[in-house]
Design a protein around this motif. Structure first.
Motif, PDB file in Angstrom:
ATOM      1  N   ARG A  14       0.847  -1.196   0.000  1.00  0.00           N
ATOM      2  CA  ARG A  14       0.000   0.000   0.000  1.00  0.00           C
ATOM      3  C   ARG A  14       0.883   1.247   0.000  1.00  0.00           C
ATOM      4  O   ARG A  14       1.900   1.297   0.675  1.00  0.00           O
ATOM      5  N   PHE A  15       0.492   2.239  -0.752  1.00  0.00           N
ATOM      6  CA  PHE A  15       1.264   3.481  -0.803  1.00  0.00           C
ATOM      7  C   PHE A  15       1.360   4.114   0.585  1.00  0.00           C
ATOM      8  O   PHE A  15       2.344   4.779   0.904  1.00  0.00           O
ATOM      9  N   GLU A  16       0.329   3.893   1.406  1.00  0.00           N
ATOM     10  CA  GLU A  16       0.338   4.451   2.759  1.00  0.00           C
ATOM     11  C   GLU A  16       1.504   3.904   3.584  1.00  0.00           C
ATOM     12  O   GLU A  16       2.068   4.622   4.434  1.00  0.00           O
ATOM     13  N   GLU A  17       1.860   2.646   3.364  1.00  0.00           N
ATOM     14  CA  GLU A  17       2.971   2.033   4.101  1.00  0.00           C
ATOM     15  C   GLU A  17       4.306   2.662   3.703  1.00  0.00           C
ATOM     16  O   GLU A  17       5.179   2.899   4.548  1.00  0.00           O
ATOM     17  N   LEU A  18       4.463   2.937   2.404  1.00  0.00           N
ATOM     18  CA  LEU A  18       5.674   3.611   1.933  1.00  0.00           C
ATOM     19  C   LEU A  18       5.747   5.017   2.527  1.00  0.00           C
ATOM     20  O   LEU A  18       6.820   5.473   2.945  1.00  0.00           O
TER      21      LEU A  18
ATOM     22  N   VAL B 182       2.284   9.556  -1.378  1.00  0.00           N
ATOM     23  CA  VAL B 182       3.739   9.498  -1.204  1.00  0.00           C
ATOM     24  C   VAL B 182       4.407  10.777  -1.694  1.00  0.00           C
ATOM     25  O   VAL B 182       5.182  11.406  -0.974  1.00  0.00           O
ATOM     26  N   GLY B 183       4.108  11.139  -2.933  1.00  0.00           N
ATOM     27  CA  GLY B 183       4.720  12.317  -3.549  1.00  0.00           C
ATOM     28  C   GLY B 183       5.628  11.932  -4.696  1.00  0.00           C
ATOM     29  O   GLY B 183       6.546  11.118  -4.516  1.00  0.00           O
ATOM     30  N   LEU B 184       5.400  12.495  -5.880  1.00  0.00           N
ATOM     31  CA  LEU B 184       6.205  12.168  -7.059  1.00  0.00           C
ATOM     32  C   LEU B 184       7.679  12.547  -6.881  1.00  0.00           C
ATOM     33  O   LEU B 184       8.552  11.975  -7.530  1.00  0.00           O
ATOM     34  N   LYS B 185       7.952  13.487  -5.980  1.00  0.00           N
ATOM     35  CA  LYS B 185       9.349  13.874  -5.769  1.00  0.00           C
ATOM     36  C   LYS B 185      10.175  12.733  -5.191  1.00  0.00           C
ATOM     37  O   LYS B 185      11.405  12.742  -5.271  1.00  0.00           O
ATOM     38  N   TYR B 186       9.498  11.725  -4.631  1.00  0.00           N
ATOM     39  CA  TYR B 186      10.212  10.569  -4.077  1.00  0.00           C
ATOM     40  C   TYR B 186      10.353   9.430  -5.083  1.00  0.00           C
ATOM     41  O   TYR B 186      10.980   8.417  -4.777  1.00  0.00           O
ATOM     42  N   LEU B 187       9.783   9.583  -6.277  1.00  0.00           N
ATOM     43  CA  LEU B 187       9.886   8.537  -7.295  1.00  0.00           C
ATOM     44  C   LEU B 187      11.273   8.564  -7.921  1.00  0.00           C
ATOM     45  O   LEU B 187      11.652   9.527  -8.579  1.00  0.00           O
ATOM     46  N   LYS B 188      12.048   7.495  -7.709  1.00  0.00           N
ATOM     47  CA  LYS B 188      13.450   7.472  -8.137  1.00  0.00           C
ATOM     48  C   LYS B 188      13.758   6.435  -9.214  1.00  0.00           C
ATOM     49  O   LYS B 188      14.802   6.515  -9.869  1.00  0.00           O
TER      50      LYS B 188
END
Length: 493
Positions: A278-282, A328-334
């Motif tokens: 789940r995105f919430e866990e990340l 989560v936020g796209l800024k954290y997508l690596k």
């Protein structure tokens, strides 16, 4: 007069080495000091000392790489619970046959110059580092990859030999030679054994030491991204498990020798106690990290789909990515791991399929390749490349990766209504039809079994409830009956 020198291959062509099913070419850069005699004016001989570099290639045994196909019924090793995996004995090595002579030829595909693409896509695969980490460079060149993943040590052992300085030096030289920006487009993968959510102190310390060792290797190699699995709750509350992961990351980020390596959390498929479906866990893990510049997320397309995040249509894809951005936020997508899925949507089963052959389908990858935020990110294939040879034994065919890289690059700007796209889509779906049908049948049988069990459990609970209710009714009736008798007796008196 000096005899003419014999023509030699350039260092670059020698470094573009090749891989077979059970051999890899180990490339090292050696420095030598030689004396050269030259003739000046008046035939006066002069001696000068010259430093020369040369790429030395030798064959070494290749080991298994991540993403090797499993039996179709088995889940991908990535989503095995690390709490269970650490107690298992290593599986016996499978004997492999040698690949054909064609596979021993130089690059299977040329790397597409990124500047020539409509979008700057850095696509590759998880390659082998057998014989030394420097060989991951030549193996990436071999398949025409512009990015790649690699294990920096054994993913199945707690303790590994330290990074060989000569291997590290060769890694730097070969990366420069082949123009790889290792800081941006190399995505090492962490050990499957490491569980940063571990509650047992001794085991937690063991996992932490292994994790920090990898970060230090990254820093030595100039690698700035490090992908890892969040781990398992071990049956403990999810909030507490995520807090433990964040705490371990905070410790690791302050360790000397880890540089500025970004710890990249991979999303998971949602099996058992494994964290990260789940995105919430990340988001919970990231929220607990103090230095936000050193944490990010790698989205695995197969894991996301199996966990219930749809990517198949433009609308579904946009909704999923919007949800990721909000939570989560796209800024954290690596980074991305590129895998189709043999298992259907929301099945919580992690079975990697080749691009376009699974339940995700080619359209999902068209959506991704044309998604603006993926530009500049490493995107790594973990698709199966083993197939049966003429003798019936399994061999690796790295041409599969080379072809998939080119296929994904070609999707940029392609019209999904065109005959070209429809023909490719139909062919790939046909190729994976039997696998999809087999796994769908397994999923349906399990769902039917689970439904029957739930029905029986509900029936048992219902009977217990009725019995309890009847007992309660009898008690109430008895109470009021006794009360009436008592009242009548008092009235008579």
């Amino acid at each position: 007069m000096c005899p003419p020198s014999r023509p030699t291959r350039s260092a670059k062509s020698r470094a573009a080495t090749k891989i077979t099913a059970d051999t890899a070419e180990e490339a090292t850069v050696e420095e030598t000091t030689v004396k050269r005699t030259t003739r000046g004016r008046g035939a006066v001989k002069k001696e000068e000392v010259v430093e020369e570099k040369k790429v030395v290639v030798k064959k070494v045994a290749a080991t298994k790489r991540k993403g090797k196909s499993q039996d179709d019924e088995d889940e991908d090793i990535e989503n095995k619970d690390p709490v269970e995996e650490e107690t298992k004995k290593p599986a016996p090595k499978k004997r492999k046959t040698k690949a054909s002579a064609e596979e021993d030829a130089a690059p299977l595909a040329a790397r597409t110059p990124v500047e020539s693409m409509k979008r700057k896509l850095y696509i590759g695969a998880h390659v082998s580092s057998a014989g030394g980490v420097q060989n991951s460079i030549t193996n990436a060149v071999h398949i025409g990859a512009n990015a790649f993943a690699v294990f920096l040590k054994s993913q199945r052992k707690w303790v590994s030999p330290p990074l060989d300085p000569s291997a590290a030096s060769s890694f730097h030289d070969l990366a420069k030679l082949h123009s790889y920006s290792v800081g941006d487009h190399v995505l090492p993968h962490g050990s499957y054994l490491v569980n940063l959510a571990q509650i047992d102190k001794a085991k937690a310390d063991q996992a932490y030491a292994n994790f920090v060792d990898d970060l230090q290797r990254c820093a030595t190699l100039g690698i700035k991204l490090y992908n890892f699995h969040p781990g398992s709750t071990g049956g403990e509350p999810i909030e507490e498990a995520c807090a433990r992961i964040a705490s371990q990351l905070n410790r690791a980020h302050k360790e000397p020798g880890t540089g500025q390596t970004v710890t990249v959390i991979e999303n998971m498929c949602g099996s058992g106690n494994v964290i990260g479906s789940r995105f919430e866990e990340l988001a919970m893990i990231i929220d607990g990290v103090e230095d936000k510049s050193r944490v990010g997320v790698c989205i695995d397309t197969c894991h996301a789909f199996a966990a219930g995040h749809d990517l198949r249509t433009p609308e579904a894809f946009a909704k999923t990515m919007q949800l990721f951005d909000e939570i989560v936020g796209l800024k954290y997508l690596k980074a991305f791991h590129l895998n189709d899925s043999k298992a259907p949507f929301g099945s919580h089963r992690d079975l990697h399929a080749n691009i376009g052959t699974g339940f995700l389908g080619l359209r999902a990858f068209h959506n991704l390749m044309n998604y603006e935020p993926v530009q500049g990110l490493p995107m790594v294939l973990e698709t199966p490349i083993e197939e049966k040879g003429s003798d019936g034994k399994m061999v690796e065919n790295k041409q599969i990766w080379a072809d998939e890289i080119k296929l994904l690059e070609s999707l940029v700007g392609m019209d999904v209504e065109s005959e070209e796209f429809k023909k490719i889509e139909e062919e790939l779906q046909k190729r994976g039809a039997s696998e999809r049908a087999k796994i769908q049948e397994q999923v349906d049988k399990k769902a039917e079994k689970d439904a029957k069990k739930a029905e029986k459990d509900a029936a048992k609970a219902g009977k217990k409830g009725l019995a309890a209710a009847a007992k309660g009714t009898a008690s109430i009736s008895g109470f009021f009956k006794k009360k009436v008798v008592k009242e009548e007796s008092e009235a008579e008196e």
